[in-house]
Structures are given as structure tokens and as C-alpha cells.
Design an enzyme around this catalytic site. Structure first.
Site: not given
Ligand code: NAD
Ligand code: ZN
Length: 247
Positions: A118, A212
Site C-alpha cells: 500500500h 494474531n
Molecule cells: P487492521 O487494522 O484491519 O487489523 C489489525 C489486526 O491486527 C487485527 O486483526 C488485530 O486483531 C491484529 N492485532 C492487534 N494487535 C496485534 C498485535 N500486537 N500482534 C498481532 N496482531 C495484532 O489491519 P490491516 O488488516 O493491516 O488493514 C488495515 C489497512 O490500513 C492496511 O491496508 C494498512 O495499509 C492500513 N494501516 C496501516 C497502519 C500502519 O502502517 N501501521 C496502521 C493502520 C492502518
């Protein structure tokens, strides 16, 4: 399958193994995910601000939401989960990391073979002249930050309503079709087409391992081994099991 058997499979697969990571990977670094506890969606609907049509109409709400996050990345560090994946790569137990994250923390942890599915907020792009600049050299307190040409700057990421760059998509699909083990870390697996990558891997015969604290739509559909827990704890334990099994 216990963690020691999984370690043997990882050793067998070597650099053909792959990982898919999502926002949960960075939670222990202090970056809020979209969904799940403490997620950004509890506060607002990113579809309304992070959709390309909304951004074109008015970039200010996006920059109000994401500006502080992009700025904060200068002081945010990778966590032990990022470090464990980088270590597996260094030791020849993992090839490519396909990340949905836009925070650049895999690279910051020393990972080299990373597909930023992304894009990354570490680079900004001008809406008018397409010039790219590092986000740390932009004035991120401006709403919106602007290019030297006067154009509005946007992060070099895939907004809702935009397509994944074809080279990232095709390469990710190829890797998924040819990996013996795929680690799926911290993704809610509801954002397409990223969520289809583990499905492709499973259909091609990969052992799919999900890390997860919560179950996802993939858990019952394609996951062979579900390691319930935080990536910052589970991945270092897995990397250590691989090291033990290598001795
Ligand atoms: P999501 O926010 O939809 O889901 C997060 C997932 O991580 C959940 O399933 C949750 O249970 C799990 N989780 C929470 N804490 C955790 C931990 N400590 N260890 C392992 N798993 C854990 O995330 P997604 O599926 O990546 O989709 C979100 C979209 O938003 C992505 O496309 C991304 O580009 C973007 N995004 C990116 C960031 C970043 O770059 N850090 C942050 C927020 C959103
Ligand atoms: Zn410009």
C-alpha cells in the site's frame, strides 16, 4: 503442529518462505491499527477521509488525521516482532515480506526484501507535478503540506479508491504461489486484494501460519497453524525456535 515442528518446516523452506503483515504488526510500536481494540475506526471512518475522491475534494481532513501520525514516525521504533522477521531474513529462513503497512517499520528494523503493498507515508508526492520528497523534509504542520510548485502533497500510498501498483500485486501473487510457508501477521484480512494473498498461497500448497490475538476470516478458511498472541511476543519465540532447531 507444535512450534518446533513449525521451525523445521521454516528451515526446509528457507528464503522461499514469505510473510504478509498488517497494522497489528506495528501496534506494539505504538501505531494504532484501523480495526480491533483502539483502532482508528472507533474514532472516524477512514473511507470518508482516506478515499481519493474525498482527498481531491478537500485534503485538509486527511492531513488533520494523518499529519500527526506521519510526523510521529520520526520517533517511533520497530518492535521485537519486526526485529524477529528481519532476523529470519538475515538467517536465510524467510524471503519476502509483503506488508500492508505504510509506516516503513520493517525497513527500519533492517528488513531488505519488503513489498510495500500500500506504499509508504515516508515519501510524499505532489498532486500537480508528481515530484517525490521524503516526508521528513516537508512541513507536516501545514494543512495541507505543499510542494515547492504550490501543489498539494499527498503521501505515496494507495488511497481507498485507487489500485495497487501492478508490479507489487503481480510480484506478491507470484511469491504466494511459490512459498512453502507463509506467515500472516497482524492483519484483519478484510482489505482486498491483500487478503487474497494467503488464499493464493494455501491453494498453491503453502503451510499458512497466522499470528494474531484474534481470529480472522482467514483462520477457518486457509490457516493451518494459528498462533494466538501478539506479534512482538510470538515472532521472537518462533525465531528462537528456528535458531534452536538449526543447531
Ligand atoms: P487492521 O487494522 O484491519 O487489523 C489489525 C489486526 O491486527 C487485527 O486483526 C488485530 O486483531 C491484529 N492485532 C492487534 N494487535 C496485534 C498485535 N500486537 N500482534 C498481532 N496482531 C495484532 O489491519 P490491516 O488488516 O493491516 O488493514 C488495515 C489497512 O490500513 C492496511 O491496508 C494498512 O495499509 C492500513 N494501516 C496501516 C497502519 C500502519 O502502517 N501501521 C496502521 C493502520 C492502518
Ligand atoms: Zn509540485
Amino acid at each position: 503442529m507444535d512450534i518446533d515442528q513449525l521451525a523445521e518446516k521454516i528451515i526446509e523452506g528457507g528464503t522461499r518462505n514469505a510473510a504478509v503483515s498488517g497494522a497489528g504488526m506495528s501496534v506494539e510500536s505504538g501505531v494504532a491499527p484501523f480495526r480491533g481494540k483502539g483502532g482508528l475506526w472507533e474514532k472516524m471512518d477512514p473511507m470518508k477521509v482516506a478515499h481519493i475522491d474525498a482527498f481531491r475534494e478537500d485534503p485538509v481532513p486527511y492531513w488533520e488525521m494523518r499529519g500527526p501520525f506521519i510526523k510521529s514516525l520520526e520517533t517511533i521504533d520497530p518492535n521485537p516482532g519486526h526485529a524477529a522477521l528481519a532476523r529470519l531474513q538475515r538467517e536465510g529462513r524467510l524471503g519476502t515480506i509483503i506488508t500492508q503497512n505504510i509506516d516503513g517499520l520493517h525497513e527500519a528494523a533492517g528488513s531488505t526484501d519488503v513489498i510495500e503493498f500500500h506504499g509508504s507515508v515516508r515519501t510524499l508526492r505532489c498532486m500537480d507535478c508528481s515530484r517525490k520528497i521524503p516526508s521528513r523534509s516537508a512541513c507536516l504542520d501545514d494543512r495541507p503540506p505543499r510542494c515547492a510548485c504550490g501543489g498539494v502533497l499527498r503521501p505515496d500510498v494507495v488511497f481507498f479508491g485507487e489500485a495497487i501498483p501492478p508490479e507489487a500485486l503481480v510480484r506478491s501473487q507470484q511469491i504466494a504461489s511459490d512459498c512453502p510457508v507463509m506467515l500472516v501477521v497482524g492483519t484483519s484480512a478484510v482489505v482486498q486484494p491483500a487478503a487474497s494473498i494467503p488464499v493464493i498461497a494455501r491453494r498453491a500448497g503453502a503451510l499458512v501460519v497466522e499470528i494474531n490475538p484474534e481470529r480472522t476470516p482467514l483462520t477457518d478458511q486457509v490457516v493451518d497453524v494459528f498462533l494466538e498472541g501478539w506479534s512482538g511476543e510470538v515472532l521472537p519465540a518462533l525465531a528462537e525456535a528456528v535458531r534452536r532447531a538449526s543447531c
